[in-house]
Design an enzyme around this catalytic site. Sequence first.
Site, PDB file in Angstrom:
ATOM      1  N   LYS A 183       0.828  -1.213   0.000  1.00 59.52           N
ATOM      2  CA  LYS A 183       0.000   0.000   0.000  1.00 59.52           C
ATOM      3  C   LYS A 183       0.871   1.275   0.000  1.00 59.52           C
ATOM      4  O   LYS A 183       2.072   1.226   0.302  1.00 59.52           O
ATOM      5  CB  LYS A 183      -0.930  -0.027   1.214  1.00 59.52           C
ATOM      6  CG  LYS A 183      -1.979  -1.141   1.152  1.00 59.52           C
ATOM      7  CD  LYS A 183      -2.959  -1.030   2.316  1.00 59.52           C
ATOM      8  CE  LYS A 183      -4.027  -2.104   2.266  1.00 59.52           C
ATOM      9  NZ  LYS A 183      -5.017  -1.954   3.369  1.00 59.52           N
ATOM     10  N   TYR A 194     -12.543  -1.637  -3.604  1.00 61.81           N
ATOM     11  CA  TYR A 194     -13.051  -1.797  -2.240  1.00 61.81           C
ATOM     12  C   TYR A 194     -14.576  -1.651  -2.172  1.00 61.81           C
ATOM     13  O   TYR A 194     -15.109  -1.302  -1.104  1.00 61.81           O
ATOM     14  CB  TYR A 194     -12.384  -0.780  -1.319  1.00 61.81           C
ATOM     15  CG  TYR A 194     -10.988  -1.200  -0.851  1.00 61.81           C
ATOM     16  CD1 TYR A 194     -10.806  -2.342  -0.074  1.00 61.81           C
ATOM     17  CD2 TYR A 194      -9.870  -0.450  -1.163  1.00 61.81           C
ATOM     18  CE1 TYR A 194      -9.546  -2.719   0.369  1.00 61.81           C
ATOM     19  CE2 TYR A 194      -8.594  -0.822  -0.726  1.00 61.81           C
ATOM     20  CZ  TYR A 194      -8.451  -1.965   0.041  1.00 61.81           C
ATOM     21  OH  TYR A 194      -7.202  -2.348   0.498  1.00 61.81           O
ATOM     22  N   PHE A 243     -15.306   3.904   7.200  1.00 64.49           N
ATOM     23  CA  PHE A 243     -13.922   4.174   6.801  1.00 64.49           C
ATOM     24  C   PHE A 243     -13.720   4.155   5.292  1.00 64.49           C
ATOM     25  O   PHE A 243     -12.581   4.280   4.816  1.00 64.49           O
ATOM     26  CB  PHE A 243     -12.962   3.183   7.480  1.00 64.49           C
ATOM     27  CG  PHE A 243     -13.222   1.726   7.176  1.00 64.49           C
ATOM     28  CD1 PHE A 243     -12.746   1.135   6.003  1.00 64.49           C
ATOM     29  CD2 PHE A 243     -13.925   0.932   8.069  1.00 64.49           C
ATOM     30  CE1 PHE A 243     -12.982  -0.198   5.716  1.00 64.49           C
ATOM     31  CE2 PHE A 243     -14.163  -0.413   7.791  1.00 64.49           C
ATOM     32  CZ  PHE A 243     -13.688  -0.973   6.616  1.00 64.49           C
ATOM     33  N   ARG A 267       2.392  -6.756   8.782  1.00 62.23           N
ATOM     34  CA  ARG A 267       1.739  -5.580   9.373  1.00 62.23           C
ATOM     35  C   ARG A 267       2.344  -5.217  10.727  1.00 62.23           C
ATOM     36  O   ARG A 267       2.469  -4.026  11.051  1.00 62.23           O
ATOM     37  CB  ARG A 267       0.234  -5.811   9.456  1.00 62.23           C
ATOM     38  CG  ARG A 267      -0.431  -5.641   8.076  1.00 62.23           C
ATOM     39  CD  ARG A 267      -1.850  -6.086   8.077  1.00 62.23           C
ATOM     40  NE  ARG A 267      -2.564  -5.637   6.875  1.00 62.23           N
ATOM     41  CZ  ARG A 267      -3.756  -6.098   6.513  1.00 62.23           C
ATOM     42  NH1 ARG A 267      -4.362  -7.009   7.259  1.00 62.23           N
ATOM     43  NH2 ARG A 267      -4.344  -5.651   5.426  1.00 62.23           N
ATOM     44  N   ASN A 306      -1.966   0.250   6.777  1.00 56.33           N
ATOM     45  CA  ASN A 306      -1.470  -1.027   7.286  1.00 56.33           C
ATOM     46  C   ASN A 306      -0.621  -1.806   6.280  1.00 56.33           C
ATOM     47  O   ASN A 306      -0.577  -3.031   6.314  1.00 56.33           O
ATOM     48  CB  ASN A 306      -2.624  -1.866   7.841  1.00 56.33           C
ATOM     49  CG  ASN A 306      -3.674  -2.172   6.797  1.00 56.33           C
ATOM     50  OD1 ASN A 306      -3.543  -1.763   5.650  1.00 56.33           O
ATOM     51  ND2 ASN A 306      -4.704  -2.894   7.183  1.00 56.33           N
ATOM     52  N   HIS A 352      -2.196  -5.227   1.416  1.00 58.20           N
ATOM     53  CA  HIS A 352      -3.491  -5.879   1.203  1.00 58.20           C
ATOM     54  C   HIS A 352      -3.241  -7.313   0.783  1.00 58.20           C
ATOM     55  O   HIS A 352      -2.281  -7.589   0.068  1.00 58.20           O
ATOM     56  CB  HIS A 352      -4.276  -5.163   0.082  1.00 58.20           C
ATOM     57  CG  HIS A 352      -5.446  -5.957  -0.397  1.00 58.20           C
ATOM     58  ND1 HIS A 352      -6.683  -5.902   0.216  1.00 58.20           N
ATOM     59  CD2 HIS A 352      -5.576  -6.865  -1.406  1.00 58.20           C
ATOM     60  CE1 HIS A 352      -7.510  -6.726  -0.405  1.00 58.20           C
ATOM     61  NE2 HIS A 352      -6.860  -7.330  -1.389  1.00 58.20           N
ATOM     62  N   GLU A 373      -9.625 -10.234  -7.765  1.00 59.01           N
ATOM     63  CA  GLU A 373      -8.646  -9.165  -7.525  1.00 59.01           C
ATOM     64  C   GLU A 373      -7.408  -9.302  -8.411  1.00 59.01           C
ATOM     65  O   GLU A 373      -6.847  -8.290  -8.851  1.00 59.01           O
ATOM     66  CB  GLU A 373      -8.260  -9.150  -6.040  1.00 59.01           C
ATOM     67  CG  GLU A 373      -9.436  -8.718  -5.158  1.00 59.01           C
ATOM     68  CD  GLU A 373      -9.115  -8.719  -3.673  1.00 59.01           C
ATOM     69  OE1 GLU A 373      -7.978  -9.077  -3.287  1.00 59.01           O
ATOM     70  OE2 GLU A 373     -10.010  -8.347  -2.888  1.00 59.01           O
TER      71      GLU A 373
HETATM   72  P1  GDP Z   1      -8.090  -6.548   5.563  1.00 62.06           P
HETATM   73  O1  GDP Z   1      -8.749  -7.671   4.770  1.00 62.06           O
HETATM   74  O2  GDP Z   1      -7.289  -7.051   6.729  1.00 62.06           O
HETATM   75  O3  GDP Z   1      -7.293  -5.608   4.691  1.00 62.06           O
HETATM   76  O4  GDP Z   1      -9.260  -5.683   6.227  1.00 62.06           O
HETATM   77  P2  GDP Z   1     -10.705  -5.224   5.704  1.00 62.06           P
HETATM   78  O5  GDP Z   1     -11.073  -5.915   4.420  1.00 62.06           O
HETATM   79  O6  GDP Z   1     -11.646  -5.329   6.849  1.00 62.06           O
HETATM   80  O7  GDP Z   1     -10.523  -3.653   5.418  1.00 62.06           O
HETATM   81  C1  GDP Z   1      -9.913  -3.181   4.231  1.00 62.06           C
HETATM   82  C2  GDP Z   1      -8.974  -2.070   4.588  1.00 62.06           C
HETATM   83  O8  GDP Z   1      -9.727  -0.972   5.098  1.00 62.06           O
HETATM   84  C3  GDP Z   1      -7.963  -2.389   5.714  1.00 62.06           C
HETATM   85  O9  GDP Z   1      -6.836  -3.104   5.268  1.00 62.06           O
HETATM   86  C4  GDP Z   1      -7.630  -0.987   6.202  1.00 62.06           C
HETATM   87  O10 GDP Z   1      -6.696  -0.324   5.323  1.00 62.06           O
HETATM   88  C5  GDP Z   1      -8.989  -0.293   6.117  1.00 62.06           C
HETATM   89  N1  GDP Z   1      -9.737  -0.415   7.373  1.00 62.06           N
HETATM   90  C6  GDP Z   1     -10.351  -1.524   7.867  1.00 62.06           C
HETATM   91  N2  GDP Z   1     -10.970  -1.275   9.033  1.00 62.06           N
HETATM   92  C7  GDP Z   1     -10.745   0.031   9.295  1.00 62.06           C
HETATM   93  C8  GDP Z   1     -11.146   0.907  10.367  1.00 62.06           C
HETATM   94  O11 GDP Z   1     -11.834   0.497  11.314  1.00 62.06           O
HETATM   95  N3  GDP Z   1     -10.716   2.188  10.289  1.00 62.06           N
HETATM   96  C9  GDP Z   1      -9.975   2.656   9.244  1.00 62.06           C
HETATM   97  N4  GDP Z   1      -9.609   3.963   9.230  1.00 62.06           N
HETATM   98  N5  GDP Z   1      -9.580   1.875   8.221  1.00 62.06           N
HETATM   99  C10 GDP Z   1      -9.956   0.573   8.245  1.00 62.06           C
END
Ligand code: GDP
Length: 140
Positions: A9, A49, A57, A102, A112, A115, A126
């Site tokens: 990222k 996304y 978010f 991470r 973070n 992805h 994807e």
């Molecule tokens: P991942 O599969 O671990 O990447 O997590 P998710 O699919 O739930 O979320 C996608 C991305 O959205 C994450 O990798 C973060 O960059 C962002 N994200 C997820 N949850 C949060 C949150 O609670 N707050 C914020 N600011 N960003 C979030």
Amino acid sequence: MQLTLAIIKPDAVQAGHTGKILAHLEAAGFQIRAVRLVRLSTAQAQAFYAVHRDRPFFKPLVAFMTSGPALALALARDNAVAHLRDVIGATDPADAKPGTVRKLYAQNKERNAIHASDSAENAAREVAFFFPERELVELG
Ligand code: GDP
């Protein structure tokens, strides 16, 4: 061999962690089948996304993912999808296990570092989002 998609990222690219993360992924047994440095447009980040479009978010996530270059990777390994999820660690680096990408490189739950596709179905979608079939290099 299974394929999965990773994106280093914008936070990690900006911080100069690309090479270290690639070395980490190779050491974890992944082979690179395609790689592309991308600067996502807002429309592309929203499409990638889309599953999160109703989450609070979503807007900041799209702003972050379009904020600078990111490195898209099609990675091959046995059990690649599940294994890469283990290697990257929990979404929030505060919850990520020691030694995960991470834990080592993420700044916070949003910024973070990496992805990874979370299911075989999403991996197929994807990988195709970034790489047409002809850009997937044959290994061996
Ligand atoms: P991942 O599969 O671990 O990447 O997590 P998710 O699919 O739930 O979320 C996608 C991305 O959205 C994450 O990798 C973060 O960059 C962002 N994200 C997820 N949850 C949060 C949150 O609670 N707050 C914020 N600011 N960003 C979030």
